[in-house]
Design a protein around this motif. Sequence first.
Motif, mmCIF file in Angstrom:
data_model
loop_
_atom_site.group_PDB
_atom_site.id
_atom_site.type_symbol
_atom_site.label_atom_id
_atom_site.label_comp_id
_atom_site.label_asym_id
_atom_site.label_seq_id
_atom_site.Cartn_x
_atom_site.Cartn_y
_atom_site.Cartn_z
ATOM 1 N N LEU A 71 32.262 40.730 33.845
ATOM 2 C CA LEU A 71 31.153 41.027 34.742
ATOM 3 C C LEU A 71 30.916 42.533 34.678
ATOM 4 O O LEU A 71 31.814 43.321 34.980
ATOM 5 N N ALA A 72 29.706 42.923 34.257
ATOM 6 C CA ALA A 72 29.371 44.341 34.094
ATOM 7 C C ALA A 72 28.501 44.804 35.262
ATOM 8 O O ALA A 72 27.416 44.268 35.489
ATOM 9 N N PHE A 73 28.993 45.795 35.991
ATOM 10 C CA PHE A 73 28.268 46.360 37.128
ATOM 11 C C PHE A 73 27.473 47.586 36.693
ATOM 12 O O PHE A 73 27.915 48.369 35.853
ATOM 13 N N ARG A 74 26.327 47.767 37.306
ATOM 14 C CA ARG A 74 25.491 48.943 37.043
ATOM 15 C C ARG A 74 26.100 50.171 37.718
ATOM 16 O O ARG A 74 26.819 50.056 38.713
ATOM 17 N N ALA A 75 25.770 51.330 37.190
ATOM 18 C CA ALA A 75 26.163 52.582 37.833
ATOM 19 C C ALA A 75 25.386 52.724 39.140
ATOM 20 O O ALA A 75 24.257 52.242 39.260
ATOM 21 N N SER A 76 26.003 53.366 40.104
ATOM 22 C CA SER A 76 25.355 53.627 41.391
ATOM 23 C C SER A 76 25.874 54.957 41.917
ATOM 24 O O SER A 76 26.755 55.578 41.310
ATOM 25 N N HIS A 77 25.360 55.353 43.061
ATOM 26 C CA HIS A 77 25.837 56.598 43.675
ATOM 27 C C HIS A 77 27.343 56.530 43.937
ATOM 28 O O HIS A 77 28.072 57.471 43.661
ATOM 29 N N SER A 78 27.805 55.382 44.441
ATOM 30 C CA SER A 78 29.238 55.246 44.746
ATOM 31 C C SER A 78 30.067 54.875 43.517
ATOM 32 O O SER A 78 31.284 55.019 43.540
ATOM 33 N N MET A 79 29.416 54.374 42.444
ATOM 34 C CA MET A 79 30.102 54.030 41.188
ATOM 35 C C MET A 79 29.347 54.649 40.009
ATOM 36 O O MET A 79 28.695 53.940 39.245
ATOM 37 N N PRO A 80 29.403 55.955 39.844
ATOM 38 C CA PRO A 80 28.603 56.596 38.793
ATOM 39 C C PRO A 80 28.972 56.172 37.364
ATOM 40 O O PRO A 80 28.144 56.273 36.467
ATOM 41 N N MET A 81 30.166 55.666 37.159
ATOM 42 C CA MET A 81 30.582 55.202 35.832
ATOM 43 C C MET A 81 30.417 53.701 35.668
ATOM 44 O O MET A 81 30.779 53.139 34.646
ATOM 45 N N GLY A 82 29.878 53.020 36.704
ATOM 46 C CA GLY A 82 29.775 51.573 36.664
ATOM 47 C C GLY A 82 31.141 50.946 36.877
ATOM 48 O O GLY A 82 32.086 51.613 37.320
ATOM 49 N N HIS A 83 31.242 49.665 36.568
ATOM 50 C CA HIS A 83 32.507 48.950 36.731
ATOM 51 C C HIS A 83 32.469 47.689 35.882
ATOM 52 O O HIS A 83 31.387 47.129 35.655
ATOM 53 N N VAL A 84 33.611 47.247 35.406
ATOM 54 C CA VAL A 84 33.735 45.972 34.706
ATOM 55 C C VAL A 84 34.939 45.223 35.258
ATOM 56 O O VAL A 84 35.926 45.835 35.671
ATOM 57 N N ALA A 85 34.808 43.893 35.290
ATOM 58 C CA ALA A 85 35.869 43.029 35.796
ATOM 59 C C ALA A 85 35.899 41.758 34.965
ATOM 60 O O ALA A 85 34.869 41.322 34.452
ATOM 61 N N VAL A 86 37.060 41.161 34.838
ATOM 62 C CA VAL A 86 37.236 39.945 34.041
ATOM 63 C C VAL A 86 37.203 38.735 34.969
ATOM 64 O O VAL A 86 37.909 38.701 35.984
ATOM 65 N N VAL A 87 36.399 37.745 34.618
ATOM 66 C CA VAL A 87 36.323 36.510 35.409
ATOM 67 C C VAL A 87 37.574 35.689 35.124
ATOM 68 O O VAL A 87 37.846 35.327 33.980
ATOM 69 N N SER A 88 38.336 35.397 36.169
ATOM 70 C CA SER A 88 39.539 34.585 35.978
ATOM 71 C C SER A 88 39.303 33.125 36.345
ATOM 72 O O SER A 88 39.941 32.242 35.784
ATOM 73 N N LYS A 89 38.349 32.854 37.267
ATOM 74 C CA LYS A 89 38.082 31.466 37.646
ATOM 75 C C LYS A 89 36.689 31.379 38.264
ATOM 76 O O LYS A 89 36.287 32.231 39.047
ATOM 77 N N VAL A 90 35.976 30.312 37.924
ATOM 78 C CA VAL A 90 34.688 30.022 38.549
ATOM 79 C C VAL A 90 34.933 28.972 39.621
ATOM 80 O O VAL A 90 35.421 27.884 39.326
ATOM 81 N N ILE A 91 34.619 29.305 40.846
ATOM 82 C CA ILE A 91 34.776 28.366 41.952
ATOM 83 C C ILE A 91 33.524 27.495 42.065
ATOM 84 O O ILE A 91 33.602 26.285 42.161
ATOM 85 N N ASP A 92 32.369 28.140 42.066
ATOM 86 C CA ASP A 92 31.078 27.450 42.017
ATOM 87 C C ASP A 92 30.050 28.471 41.525
ATOM 88 O O ASP A 92 30.426 29.575 41.129
ATOM 89 N N GLY A 93 28.783 28.131 41.540
ATOM 90 C CA GLY A 93 27.755 29.004 40.995
ATOM 91 C C GLY A 93 27.613 30.350 41.670
ATOM 92 O O GLY A 93 27.038 31.277 41.100
ATOM 93 N N GLU A 110 43.940 44.487 40.748
ATOM 94 C CA GLU A 110 43.799 43.340 41.643
ATOM 95 C C GLU A 110 43.504 42.117 40.791
ATOM 96 O O GLU A 110 42.623 42.153 39.937
ATOM 97 N N ARG A 111 44.245 41.057 41.026
ATOM 98 C CA ARG A 111 44.086 39.816 40.246
ATOM 99 C C ARG A 111 43.627 38.676 41.149
ATOM 100 O O ARG A 111 44.171 38.500 42.240
ATOM 101 N N GLY A 112 42.657 37.910 40.667
ATOM 102 C CA GLY A 112 42.200 36.736 41.387
ATOM 103 C C GLY A 112 41.571 37.033 42.725
ATOM 104 O O GLY A 112 41.826 36.333 43.699
ATOM 105 N N VAL A 113 40.731 38.083 42.793
ATOM 106 C CA VAL A 113 40.049 38.413 44.045
ATOM 107 C C VAL A 113 38.628 37.865 44.023
ATOM 108 O O VAL A 113 38.025 37.684 42.968
#
Length: 166
Positions: A71-93, A110-113
Amino acid sequence: MLRSPILRLASGLVALATVAAVPAPAQARLQCVTYARANSDVQLSGNARDWWGHADGVYTRGNAPRPGAVLAFRASHSMPMGHVAVVSKVIDGRHILISHANWSRPGMVERGVMAVDVSDAGDWSQVRVWYAPTGSLGMRPSSAFGFIYPKTETASNAGDRTSDNG
């Protein structure tokens, strides 16, 4: 010669302050891009804010969550470098579990949040993510580009809403 308890306390505090003033050895903090590369089959480089663009023509991108996708996050004022996270499980849509680093505290893994799609269109463009200091989902949504799928996943099994254009 015996010292008064106040003098012993004062000299102990001075000793403690002197020790605390000595800088601790620098410790490398794990960044989200380092974590995502090490824990997914998406192998991109650069700042997290650039992963969506760097994935163009290399990986399939879309807005349907899949385990192993990034999951790729856009840069913002609070996250100027953006953010990336790995999907570990899909619960629903609208609800997934993600694993990532450097979100709730510098360098913290943090794992499984929980991450929740709060966009009006249900396209994962606005996401609220579990935030450890408050013990709840973040107070405000974060903007996201979408999901970058590992090469082992084809566009046909990535979902009908998958696209290769941003």
